[in-house]
Design a protein around this motif. Structure first.
Motif, PDB file in Angstrom:
ATOM      1  N   LEU A 202       2.353  83.842  -5.417  1.00 16.82           N
ATOM      2  CA  LEU A 202       2.733  82.552  -5.194  1.00 16.82           C
ATOM      3  C   LEU A 202       3.158  81.947  -6.757  1.00 16.82           C
ATOM      4  N   VAL A 203       2.098  82.157  -7.636  1.00 15.73           N
ATOM      5  CA  VAL A 203       2.449  81.760  -8.891  1.00 15.73           C
ATOM      6  C   VAL A 203       3.538  82.257  -9.856  1.00 15.73           C
ATOM      7  N   PHE A 204       3.675  83.567  -9.633  1.00 13.27           N
ATOM      8  CA  PHE A 204       4.905  84.094 -10.215  1.00 13.27           C
ATOM      9  C   PHE A 204       6.277  83.861  -9.614  1.00 13.27           C
ATOM     10  N   ASN A 205       6.223  83.697  -8.396  1.00 13.39           N
ATOM     11  CA  ASN A 205       7.343  83.560  -7.751  1.00 13.39           C
ATOM     12  C   ASN A 205       7.969  82.125  -8.152  1.00 13.39           C
ATOM     13  N   ARG A 206       7.025  81.142  -8.215  1.00 19.21           N
ATOM     14  CA  ARG A 206       7.119  79.777  -8.799  1.00 19.21           C
ATOM     15  C   ARG A 206       7.898  79.548 -10.289  1.00 19.21           C
ATOM     16  N   LEU A 207       7.036  80.563 -11.058  1.00 15.13           N
ATOM     17  CA  LEU A 207       7.276  80.498 -12.476  1.00 15.13           C
ATOM     18  C   LEU A 207       8.868  80.985 -12.536  1.00 15.13           C
ATOM     19  N   ASP A 208       8.940  82.002 -11.890  1.00 13.38           N
ATOM     20  CA  ASP A 208      10.587  82.639 -11.723  1.00 13.38           C
ATOM     21  C   ASP A 208      11.479  81.595 -11.419  1.00 13.38           C
ATOM     22  N   GLU A 209      11.039  80.827 -10.476  1.00  7.81           N
ATOM     23  CA  GLU A 209      12.239  79.606  -9.918  1.00  7.81           C
ATOM     24  C   GLU A 209      12.318  78.620 -11.069  1.00  7.81           C
ATOM     25  N   LEU A 210      11.117  78.233 -11.673  1.00  7.42           N
ATOM     26  CA  LEU A 210      11.211  77.312 -12.671  1.00  7.42           C
ATOM     27  C   LEU A 210      11.949  77.559 -14.170  1.00  7.42           C
ATOM     28  N   GLU A 211      11.795  79.034 -14.314  1.00  2.00           N
ATOM     29  CA  GLU A 211      12.395  79.766 -15.306  1.00  2.00           C
ATOM     30  C   GLU A 211      13.963  79.347 -15.135  1.00  2.00           C
ATOM     31  N   LYS A 212      14.260  79.664 -14.023  1.00  2.00           N
ATOM     32  CA  LYS A 212      15.995  79.381 -13.761  1.00  2.00           C
ATOM     33  C   LYS A 212      16.380  78.030 -13.813  1.00  2.00           C
ATOM     34  N   ARG A 213      15.440  77.141 -13.205  1.00  2.00           N
ATOM     35  CA  ARG A 213      15.843  75.587 -13.348  1.00  2.00           C
ATOM     36  C   ARG A 213      15.912  75.042 -14.675  1.00  2.00           C
ATOM     37  N   LEU A 214      15.086  75.625 -15.481  1.00  2.00           N
ATOM     38  CA  LEU A 214      15.069  75.264 -16.871  1.00  2.00           C
ATOM     39  C   LEU A 214      16.172  75.876 -17.637  1.00  2.00           C
ATOM     40  N   SER A 215      16.769  76.731 -17.330  1.00  2.00           N
ATOM     41  CA  SER A 215      17.707  77.471 -18.035  1.00  2.00           C
ATOM     42  C   SER A 215      18.859  76.661 -18.496  1.00  2.00           C
ATOM     43  N   HIS A 216      19.216  75.315 -17.471  1.00  2.00           N
ATOM     44  CA  HIS A 216      20.308  74.594 -17.415  1.00  2.00           C
ATOM     45  C   HIS A 216      19.677  73.165 -17.359  1.00  2.00           C
TER      46      HIS A 216
END
Length: 314
Positions: A202-216
């Motif tokens: 749960l933690v790392f799936n969300r961190l992966d999504e946030l990494e994408k979100r903050l890329s732009h």
């Protein structure tokens, strides 16, 4: 051990039959406002008790500093190392809070409600007039600082909870809480392999999504800081110094996520964030506290936190 009828932390069970950590519900949840049954919004009436290790308390302090409420809500600070008797005001002269006269936080919970049997938690808001706890609803406290306390905001205070984004902020905050803010605790306190693995993913799936979100996006909702950024930051700030090792959330470090890492440094370099982030206290609290599995009380020397001052290029 108990203080009055307060059950101290080692006696409170928050693990279900499957070994999952289930955080206790907040007990003192009366909202601030001007309607019947609400806590009156007044300058100088309330004292916020916090500890630098605690992410739930830290986000209230960040919001208060961003909004300029330091002279409206007084602040009491507990030691980062929670004892078996609860949060202790050992940082103050004579080891007691100078306003409330308590040594341990459970004392004021017992005074407020002798039948309360949960943990005495930070942040806690005390009505100085009555000397009793009025709110420990960490999830909603920043919303109150941002809305009903607005008449007391400094002139250039940011709008951390803009009306046109409130539904989106609330939705994201729920996700952040369940999957990340509390997700690391679900991993760290799990008492079964499956419960741990579920929380870890749960933690790392969300961190992966946030990494994408903050890329732009500079912040979670564009170019302006919101309440959601505060909530994400307090978990990220603790990730490499504590959660990675203590809670076994060790697939990646924060510094391994280029966009999340740059985003975190940008926030840290804003005074309200950086000046309230005490990495040494965070390590002490997680490694030496009453819940730590560290029988010899060895405090790690690393990681190097000077890198938080490096350029973020955002």
């Amino acid at each position: 051990m108990t203080i009055g009828k307060i059950v101290t932390s080692e006696k409170v069970k928050e693990i279900d039959k499957n070994g999952k950590f289930v955080r206790q519900h907040n007990h003192f949840t009366a909202p601030f406002g001007d309607q019947a049954g609400m806590l009156p919004v007044e300058a100088g009436r309330y004292r916020l008790l916090w500890a630098a290790v605690c992410p739930w308390a830290h986000r209230s302090i960040i919001a208060i500093k961003l909004l300029g409420l330091e002279n409206v809500i007084s602040i009491g600070k507990a030691s980062p190392v929670r004892t078996k008797q609860g949060w202790e005001f050992s940082l103050d002269p004579n080891g007691v809070d100078p306003v409330l006269g308590i040594r341990y936080l459970p004392e004021i919970y017992a005074k407020t409600d002798p039948d309360y049997s949960g943990r005495a938690t930070v942040p806690t808001v005390v009505d100085v007039k009555t000397g009793k706890v009025v709110n420990n609803d960490y999830f909603n406290l920043t919303y109150y600082w941002e809305t009903v306390f607005k008449p007391f905001h400094k002139a250039d205070a940011p709008d951390l909870y803009p009306e046109h984004l409130r539904a989106d902020i609330e939705e994201l905050n729920q996700t952040l809480f369940h999957e990340l803010n509390n997700g690391v605790y679900k991993a760290g306190f799990a008492q079964s392999q499956q419960a741990y693995e579920d929380a870890y993913n749960l933690v790392f799936n969300r961190l992966d999504e946030l990494e994408k979100r903050l890329s732009h996006s500079r912040y979670l909702f564009g170019d302006h800081i919101t309440d959601s950024d505060i909530r994400l930051y307090v978990t990220l700030a603790r990730f490499d110094v504590a959660y990675y090792s203590v809670f076994n959330t060790n697939r990646n470090r924060l510094v391994d996520f280029p966009h999340l890492w740059a985003y975190s440094r940008r926030l840290y370099q804003i005074p309200a964030f950086g000046s309230t982030t005490d990495f040494q206290a965070i390590k002490q609290g997680y490694y030496l506290g009453d819940h730590a599995k560290n029988p010899y009380d060895i405090l790690p020397l690393g990681p190097d936190v000077s890198i938080w001052y490096t350029s973020n290029n955002r």
